[in-house]
Design a protein around this motif. Structure first.
Motif, PDB file in Angstrom:
ATOM      1  N   ARG A  17      -7.142  -3.235  -6.296  1.00 10.56           N
ATOM      2  CA  ARG A  17      -7.976  -3.976  -5.354  1.00 10.56           C
ATOM      3  C   ARG A  17      -7.207  -5.109  -4.671  1.00 10.56           C
ATOM      4  O   ARG A  17      -7.151  -5.181  -3.441  1.00 10.56           O
ATOM      5  CB  ARG A  17      -9.189  -4.539  -6.094  1.00 10.56           C
ATOM      6  N   ALA A  64       0.819  -1.211   0.000  1.00  7.46           N
ATOM      7  CA  ALA A  64       0.000   0.000   0.000  1.00  7.46           C
ATOM      8  C   ALA A  64       0.854   1.262   0.000  1.00  7.46           C
ATOM      9  O   ALA A  64       0.354   2.353  -0.303  1.00  7.46           O
ATOM     10  CB  ALA A  64      -0.935  -0.005   1.198  1.00  7.46           C
ATOM     11  N   GLY A 114      -3.294  -3.886  -3.986  1.00  4.59           N
ATOM     12  CA  GLY A 114      -3.389  -2.820  -2.990  1.00  4.59           C
ATOM     13  C   GLY A 114      -2.394  -1.699  -3.171  1.00  4.59           C
ATOM     14  O   GLY A 114      -2.014  -1.051  -2.177  1.00  4.59           O
ATOM     15  N   GLN A 172      -6.868   5.180  -5.322  1.00  3.79           N
ATOM     16  CA  GLN A 172      -7.891   4.246  -4.863  1.00  3.79           C
ATOM     17  C   GLN A 172      -9.274   4.884  -4.865  1.00  3.79           C
ATOM     18  O   GLN A 172     -10.233   4.281  -5.332  1.00  3.79           O
ATOM     19  CB  GLN A 172      -7.530   3.754  -3.451  1.00  3.79           C
TER      20      GLN A 172
END
Length: 724
Positions: free
Chosen positions: A333, A307, A336, A705
């Motif tokens: 998704r 992330a 990440g 995101q």
């Protein structure tokens, strides 16, 4: 007799009289009808109303606010005796400043991924060179790929009526290959004589006699210092992993217990629908290879740390929207990543080379893409994608050597060690310089699992030169299986409103499909149903130079047709309208009087786009330059050949000669330059992607995101640097 009653009395007696004191039926405000002759709205007509642009503007405001606060804080410290330094405008906010020094290099948290049909290249944007991983996965199966389909070898040998192979290797690959090979050999002899080279009349006989009489030499394992480290499997088959990826997959023994079968998710630049029966498994293998490469090659074992990273994906110039949308969803998704952006291959190559205007010729393992790049943008109508590459040269080289009685006649490219051996032989011996072409002695070592090493000595004459010449004569390549399974699992992208296909295509590509369908044998695969067998090839005539040049000239007709017109455009003249070839080889382009040339998607998905590489380059440059002579000269003088499929000595020199023959009026302008700074042409595209990843705040194509959660794949319409 009762008297007559008034109307008001009747309403009162019947209960029809209104008693609500003129109160409204509802407290909701009532909106009057709009005068449709005079109304206006600016909904989604300004950039500040679109989410992606609003977020970008908000980010810029936050950056300015932070910069102002930092400036005030620095001035306050300056009053206390600390020196004040003006912040650098080129430094991005993601580079944390601590005590006036950059804590970590910008790009160290950005992963650049370039998937290909044969190799996957990835690394951090700060790396000097990428990691190269074979784009392959080995999964448990009942039989290996060499045992499938009745253990039929590759290259495929022609069998007799009784099911046996001919004793003469000259008949193994059919009469068409023999005729093409002999024709190329005769033309090569003429070419050498014209260059004042010495040509021996019995060179082929010397090669055949030596290869027939020379057996291999056995070398025991303890005497072989370069023996192969094979992938070890546990003694208990139940404990064996479900899959291997990369180099480990290619080093699994053929007779392993349990058996493993190799799968290549990408073939010829497309998703491999031929070897898969399930779409989800195809996508899963594709992303599993990338995921395992990130874990093993970059050391990012924990996905929760991903992330913090961004990702740059390098996609083909003529991409498929379905695949790009699936990659975007998976990267945000499942993987990440913090943010993702895309860049086209030719544009990335221009970034890596530092060229502002160029014609990029990217020769890969199974596809060759050509595109003109000008001022940081790909010229749309110049994009071409040909379905041949270095792998076709490998297979053709093996067929030519077997034709000349190679003493290792049992070679089978479906076997993993034989495929690696064939790639090694191509890289070592194939050239495109006839200066030292003569009957020469070569050798190689065959290392197979559970067998002693065998040393083969063999002779060759013109095979190392003729195999790469297939780029200029693609009829020598085998195109029979390249379109099998196409669109059997994954449909192409279609317009949301009218359902028409909307995958990107160009007039250049359509003209090549049209020319291939009419003139090249084996270019059109027959329909799956009907009188023809599935996967059969429609034979058509062999092209000549006049037909190829006319295909290039048709590009100007297609380019000159307006894309939209109220009155409509007249169709081309009857003499210039291509006629369908025999059988099912119908043209891949139809004509619409309003929108110009339109692809016939049914035929397009069954036609292999093939054309000699020199003619395809001129077709791309002609479409990119249009009628501008200055741009034509700029593109011809900035041709750059990259990719690992054409790393043959003398390839660029020979290509220059062929281009000058086709374009004699521009002989002085034609120039093919190598990649600058001695960069490896195989990694130049990835290098350009790493440069693009470090552009900082000038790069507005990042997709976050939140944007994807709200807009989905529609965000690509606003974030891509080209017309999505």
């Amino acid at each position: 007799m009762v008297g007559r009653k008034s109307g008001r009395a009747l309403l009162r007696e019947e209960g029809l009289q209104r008693t609500d004191n003129n109160l409204d039926l509802t407290t909701w405000p009532q909106v009057n009808m709009i005068n449709q002759k005079n109304y206006y709205t600016d909904f989604l007509k300004r950039d500040d109303q679109i989410l992606t642009f609003r977020l970008q503007a908000e980010e810029n405001r936050n950056r300015m606010t932070k910069a102002a606060r930092d400036r005030d804080r620095a001035l306050a410290h300056g009053q206390n005796g600390l020196p004040y330094t003006e912040p650098d405008a080129d430094v991005d906010d993601d580079m944390a400043m601590e005590d006036g020094a950059i804590s970590e290099a910008y790009g160290s948290k950005t992963i650049v991924v370039h998937p290909g049909s044969q190799n996957l290249r990835l690394g951090l944007a700060t790396d000097a060179l990428p990691k190269t991983v074979p784009m392959v996965i080995a999964r448990k199966a009942h039989e290996s790929e060499a045992e499938a389909d009745g253990a039929e070898p590759r290259p495929k040998r022609m069998k007799l009526d009784d099911g046996s192979w001919p004793t003469e290797p000259e008949k193994w690959f059919g009469e068409e290959f023999a005729a093409e090979y002999n024709t190329m050999a005769a033309e090569f002899r003429t070419y050498r004589r014209n260059n004042k080279r010495k040509v021996l009349p019995n060179s082929r006989e010397l090669v055949v006699n030596w290869n027939t009489r020379t057996p291999p030499e056995t070398i025991y394992e303890h005497n072989d210092p370069l023996r192969i480290d094979w992938t070890e499997l546990p003694s208990d088959p139940g404990d064996a992993p479900d899959f291997f990826t990369g180099h480990a997959a290619l080093r699994i023994p053929e007779k392993s217990n349990p058996r493993y079968r190799l799968y290549w998710p990408l073939q010829h630049g497309w998703l491999n629908e031929q070897d898969y029966s399930n779409k989800n498994l195809l996508y899963r293998d594709f992303f599993t290879i990338i995921e395992e490469a990130i874990k093993t090659q970059l050391g990012l074992r924990r996905k929760k740390d991903w992330a913090q990273y961004s990702c740059v994906l390098i996609i083909p110039d003529l991409y498929e929207k379905v695949l790009v949308s699936a990659v975007l969803q998976e990267m945000l998704r499942d993987f990440g990543f913090q943010r993702v952006c895309f860049i086209q291959e030719s544009l990335a190559a221009s970034f890596g080379a530092g060229y502002s205007i160029s014609c990029i010729v990217d020769v890969g393992a199974q596809k060759t893409s050509i595109c003109c790049v000008e001022e940081g943008m790909c010229v749309d109508q110049s994009r071409i994608n040909l379905k041949y590459g270095g792998a076709d040269v490998t297979e053709t080289f093996i067929k030519m050597m077997l034709f000349d009685r190679l003493n290792y006649s049992d070679i089978n490219l479906k076997r993993r060690h034989d495929w690696l051996l064939a790639e090694e032989l191509k890289q070592k011996f194939c050239v495109m310089d006839d200066t030292n072409t003569s009957v020469m002695l070569f050798e190689f070592h065959l290392r197979a699992h559970g067998q002693n090493t065998r040393k083969y000595q063999w002779k060759a004459y013109d095979e190392p030169m003729l195999a790469p010449l297939g780029f200029f004569r693609p009829t020598i390549f085998d195109h029979s299986r390249k379109m099998l399974g196409r669109r059997s699992l994954i449909d192409g992208s279609k317009d949301l409103y009218d359902g028409t296909p909307n995958d990107p295509t160009t007039n250049s590509q359509l003209a090549i499909l049209q020319s291939a369908a009419q003139n090249l044998p084996g270019a059109v695969v027959a329909k799956p149903s009907g009188p023809n067998a599935p996967g059969s090839i429609v034979p058509v005539s062999t092209p000549n130079r006049q037909q190829a040049v006319s295909a290039i000239n048709r590009l100007h007709d297609l380019e000159g047709t307006p894309r939209s017109s109220v009155a409509g455009s007249p169709p081309p003249e009857e003499s210039e309208t291509p006629q369908p070839a025999a059988g099912d080889a119908t043209p891949a382009v139809t004509y619409n009087s309003v929108q110009g040339p339109q692809p016939d998607t049914e035929v397009q998905d069954r036609t292999v786009p093939i054309m000699p590489i020199d003619q395809a380059i001129l077709a791309s440059i002609g479409a990119g330059a249009g009628n501008d002579d200055r741009r034509m000269r700029d593109f011809l003088g900035g041709i750059m050949v990259i990719g690992g499929g054409a790393k043959f000595p003398g390839f660029t020199t020979y290509l220059e000669q062929r281009l000058r023959v086709l374009m004699p009026n521009y002989g002085k302008e034609i120039l093919i330059g190598p990649p600058p700074r001695e960069l490896d042409p195989q990694v130049l595209v990835w290098k350009g992607g790493s440069v693009f990843a470090k552009l900082g705040r000038t790069n507005d194509s990042w997709i976050g995101q939140m944007e994807y959660d709200r807009l989905g794949a529609r965000v690509l319409n606003y974030k891509c640097m080209w017309a999505w």
